[in-house]
Scaffold this motif. Structure first.
Motif, PDB file in Angstrom:
ATOM      1  N   LEU A  80      19.763  24.009  62.076  1.00  0.00           N
ATOM      2  CA  LEU A  80      21.157  23.737  61.733  1.00  0.00           C
ATOM      3  C   LEU A  80      22.118  24.564  62.577  1.00  0.00           C
ATOM      4  O   LEU A  80      23.235  24.871  62.167  1.00  0.00           O
ATOM      5  N   ALA A  81      21.666  24.893  63.794  1.00  0.00           N
ATOM      6  CA  ALA A  81      22.518  25.576  64.764  1.00  0.00           C
ATOM      7  C   ALA A  81      23.479  24.582  65.418  1.00  0.00           C
ATOM      8  O   ALA A  81      23.308  23.363  65.308  1.00  0.00           O
ATOM      9  N   GLU A  82      24.468  25.105  66.101  1.00  0.00           N
ATOM     10  CA  GLU A  82      25.426  24.275  66.828  1.00  0.00           C
ATOM     11  C   GLU A  82      24.724  23.547  67.975  1.00  0.00           C
ATOM     12  O   GLU A  82      23.601  23.903  68.373  1.00  0.00           O
ATOM     13  N   CYS A  83      25.377  22.534  68.508  1.00  0.00           N
ATOM     14  CA  CYS A  83      24.856  21.790  69.661  1.00  0.00           C
ATOM     15  C   CYS A  83      24.645  22.731  70.847  1.00  0.00           C
ATOM     16  O   CYS A  83      25.409  23.680  71.050  1.00  0.00           O
ATOM     17  N   ASP A  84      23.605  22.468  71.605  1.00  0.00           N
ATOM     18  CA  ASP A  84      23.349  23.223  72.837  1.00  0.00           C
ATOM     19  C   ASP A  84      24.152  22.571  73.965  1.00  0.00           C
ATOM     20  O   ASP A  84      23.843  21.463  74.392  1.00  0.00           O
ATOM     21  N   PHE A  85      25.194  23.255  74.426  1.00  0.00           N
ATOM     22  CA  PHE A  85      26.065  22.704  75.459  1.00  0.00           C
ATOM     23  C   PHE A  85      25.554  22.957  76.872  1.00  0.00           C
ATOM     24  O   PHE A  85      26.231  22.618  77.855  1.00  0.00           O
ATOM     25  N   GLY A  86      24.378  23.537  77.011  1.00  0.00           N
ATOM     26  CA  GLY A  86      23.762  23.698  78.315  1.00  0.00           C
ATOM     27  C   GLY A  86      24.656  24.390  79.319  1.00  0.00           C
ATOM     28  O   GLY A  86      25.218  25.462  79.052  1.00  0.00           O
ATOM     29  N   ASP A  87      24.821  23.758  80.493  1.00  0.00           N
ATOM     30  CA  ASP A  87      25.614  24.353  81.575  1.00  0.00           C
ATOM     31  C   ASP A  87      27.104  24.387  81.262  1.00  0.00           C
ATOM     32  O   ASP A  87      27.875  25.038  81.973  1.00  0.00           O
ATOM     33  N   TRP A  88      27.525  23.689  80.206  1.00  0.00           N
ATOM     34  CA  TRP A  88      28.950  23.701  79.824  1.00  0.00           C
ATOM     35  C   TRP A  88      29.266  24.812  78.835  1.00  0.00           C
ATOM     36  O   TRP A  88      30.421  25.001  78.464  1.00  0.00           O
ATOM     37  N   ARG A 126      17.904  16.559  65.256  1.00  0.00           N
ATOM     38  CA  ARG A 126      17.552  17.934  64.891  1.00  0.00           C
ATOM     39  C   ARG A 126      18.209  18.351  63.580  1.00  0.00           C
ATOM     40  O   ARG A 126      17.563  18.921  62.691  1.00  0.00           O
ATOM     41  N   VAL A 127      19.512  18.082  63.472  1.00  0.00           N
ATOM     42  CA  VAL A 127      20.259  18.465  62.274  1.00  0.00           C
ATOM     43  C   VAL A 127      19.711  17.753  61.035  1.00  0.00           C
ATOM     44  O   VAL A 127      19.513  18.373  59.980  1.00  0.00           O
ATOM     45  N   CYS A 128      19.468  16.461  61.158  1.00  0.00           N
ATOM     46  CA  CYS A 128      18.959  15.704  60.015  1.00  0.00           C
ATOM     47  C   CYS A 128      17.578  16.204  59.592  1.00  0.00           C
ATOM     48  O   CYS A 128      17.292  16.315  58.389  1.00  0.00           O
ATOM     49  N   ALA A 129      16.734  16.537  60.542  1.00  0.00           N
ATOM     50  CA  ALA A 129      15.414  17.072  60.212  1.00  0.00           C
ATOM     51  C   ALA A 129      15.549  18.397  59.467  1.00  0.00           C
ATOM     52  O   ALA A 129      14.840  18.651  58.476  1.00  0.00           O
ATOM     53  N   GLY A 130      16.479  19.246  59.910  1.00  0.00           N
ATOM     54  CA  GLY A 130      16.694  20.529  59.249  1.00  0.00           C
ATOM     55  C   GLY A 130      17.239  20.373  57.842  1.00  0.00           C
ATOM     56  O   GLY A 130      16.822  21.085  56.916  1.00  0.00           O
ATOM     57  N   PHE A 131      18.180  19.442  57.664  1.00  0.00           N
ATOM     58  CA  PHE A 131      18.774  19.243  56.350  1.00  0.00           C
ATOM     59  C   PHE A 131      17.753  18.652  55.375  1.00  0.00           C
ATOM     60  O   PHE A 131      17.675  19.075  54.215  1.00  0.00           O
ATOM     61  N   GLU A 132      16.976  17.688  55.829  1.00  0.00           N
ATOM     62  CA  GLU A 132      15.955  17.093  54.964  1.00  0.00           C
ATOM     63  C   GLU A 132      14.908  18.131  54.554  1.00  0.00           C
ATOM     64  O   GLU A 132      14.413  18.119  53.420  1.00  0.00           O
ATOM     65  N   GLY A 153      30.407  20.419  63.515  1.00  0.00           N
ATOM     66  CA  GLY A 153      29.632  19.264  63.946  1.00  0.00           C
ATOM     67  C   GLY A 153      28.406  19.025  63.096  1.00  0.00           C
ATOM     68  O   GLY A 153      28.003  17.879  62.856  1.00  0.00           O
ATOM     69  N   VAL A 154      27.786  20.107  62.627  1.00  0.00           N
ATOM     70  CA  VAL A 154      26.616  19.993  61.759  1.00  0.00           C
ATOM     71  C   VAL A 154      27.023  19.382  60.415  1.00  0.00           C
ATOM     72  O   VAL A 154      26.367  18.468  59.898  1.00  0.00           O
ATOM     73  N   ILE A 155      28.130  19.876  59.837  1.00  0.00           N
ATOM     74  CA  ILE A 155      28.610  19.338  58.562  1.00  0.00           C
ATOM     75  C   ILE A 155      28.963  17.862  58.694  1.00  0.00           C
ATOM     76  O   ILE A 155      28.587  17.042  57.845  1.00  0.00           O
ATOM     77  N   MET A 156      29.682  17.500  59.748  1.00  0.00           N
ATOM     78  CA  MET A 156      30.065  16.108  59.955  1.00  0.00           C
ATOM     79  C   MET A 156      28.834  15.217  60.085  1.00  0.00           C
ATOM     80  O   MET A 156      28.792  14.101  59.547  1.00  0.00           O
ATOM     81  N   THR A 157      27.815  15.700  60.793  1.00  0.00           N
ATOM     82  CA  THR A 157      26.585  14.924  60.978  1.00  0.00           C
ATOM     83  C   THR A 157      25.872  14.711  59.649  1.00  0.00           C
ATOM     84  O   THR A 157      25.439  13.596  59.321  1.00  0.00           O
ATOM     85  N   ILE A 158      25.740  15.772  58.852  1.00  0.00           N
ATOM     86  CA  ILE A 158      25.061  15.676  57.550  1.00  0.00           C
ATOM     87  C   ILE A 158      25.779  14.691  56.636  1.00  0.00           C
ATOM     88  O   ILE A 158      25.156  13.818  56.016  1.00  0.00           O
TER      89      ILE A 158
END
Length: 235
Positions: A80-88, A126-132, A153-158
Motif C-alpha cells: 500500500l505504498a505510493e506509486c513508483d515514479f521511477g526516473d520521474w 498491487r494496491v488491490c492485492a494489498g487491500f484484499e 492515490g492508494v485511497i482513490m484506487t481502493i
C-alpha cells in the motif's frame, strides 16, 4: 455476523508536496505546516480509534499516524505504498512537460509508465492485492476495526475498486489528513468484494461545515427514490 470497519486516512503534507514534486518512494518528511494542519484537524474533528493500525512504508504516512494516534504501534503494509515514479521521482511537472512518455501518462494512458517505474495498471493490481490481504487478515484474526494511513492515490484506487456507492477514482479525492470510513460485511464482500463507504474523516461535529462528497450524492439519490420522513430517515 460481525462487520469490519477500515478508516482510510491520507498522510499530511510533506516537504515534497509543498515543492510540487512527484514523491513516490522518496522518504520526504512531513512539513511543519503539515504537522500543524493535522493537529488542527484533530482539534476540530474526531479520528476514530481502532483495534489495529496500519501505514504505508513511507515515513510521511507513519509519522502522520503517530501525530493522530500517538500511542498506536502501526504495522507497515508494503503493497500500500505510493506509486513508483521511477526516473520521474522527485521531479516537478515543469521539468517533465516535454517528455512524450510523461504527456501520454498524464493523458490517462493506463499502460504508460514512468521509465523504471509503475504503470497505472501495475499500481492498481498491487494496491488491490494489498487491500484484499488486509481484509482477509482482519477476518481471520477477528479484528473488527483498523486505521490505515496511506496515500491519496492508494485511497482513490481502493474506493474506486471496492467502494459503495460506485464512483470514479477522481470522485474519491481527499485532502491531506482527510479520508473515508468503510464498512465491510463478510457476505457482501464474499459475493462481490464490495464495501459501504459511510462517512468522511475526520468526523466533524454536527453544524460544522464540511466538504460535499459522493456519499452525500448517494444519500440524496436514495431520498429521492424512497422518500424521506420528517426525522430524516428514509421510508
Amino acid at each position: 455476523m460481525k462487520s469490519y470497519t477500515i478508516h482510510l486516512i491520507r498522510h499530511g503534507i510533506c516537504e515534497g508536496n509543498l515543492e510540487g514534486r512527484y514523491i513516490g518512494r522518496t522518504q520526504s518528511p512531513l512539513a511543519q505546516e503539515g504537522i500543524q494542519a493535522l493537529l488542527e484537524l484533530k482539534r476540530k474533528g474526531i479520528y476514530p480509534e481502532a483495534k489495529k493500525y496500519y501505514a504505508s512504508p513511507c515515513v510521511r504516512c507513519v509519522d502522520t499516524l503517530k501525530v493522530l494516534y500517538p500511542t498506536a504501534d502501526p504495522e507497515v503494509i508494503l503493497e500500500l505504498a505510493e506509486c513508483d515514479f521511477g526516473d520521474w521521482e522527485n521531479k516537478k511537472a515543469e521539468e517533465l512537460k516535454n517528455d512524450p512518455k510523461f504527456v501520454a501518462w498524464m493523458n490517462g494512458g493506463q499502460h504508460e509508465a514512468p521509465p523504471n517505474g509503475e504503470s497505472s495498471v501495475v499500481f492498481m493490481q498491487r494496491v488491490c492485492a494489498g487491500f484484499e490481504m488486509l481484509v482477509k487478515n482482519m477476518m481471520m484474526t477477528g479484528d473488527e476495526s483498523a486505521v490505515l494511513v496511506t496515500h491519496g492515490g492508494v485511497i482513490m484506487t481502493i474506493l474506486a475498486a471496492y467502494g459503495l456507492p460506485r464512483a470514479k477514482m477522481t470522485d474519491w479525492m481527499c485532502g491531506n489528513g482527510h479520508g473515508y470510513s468503510m464498512r465491510i460485511d463478510p457476505m457482501l464482500w464474499g459475493h462481490g468484494m464490495a464495501a459501504e463507504v459511510y462517512q468522511m474523516l475526520p468526523i466533524i461535529e454536527q453544524g460544522e461545515k464540511r466538504e460535499y462528497s459522493v456519499i452525500d450524492i448517494a444519500r440524496e439519490a436514495a431520498d429521492r427514490a424512497y422518500g424521506q420522513k420528517e426525522d430524516g430517515k428514509t421510508e
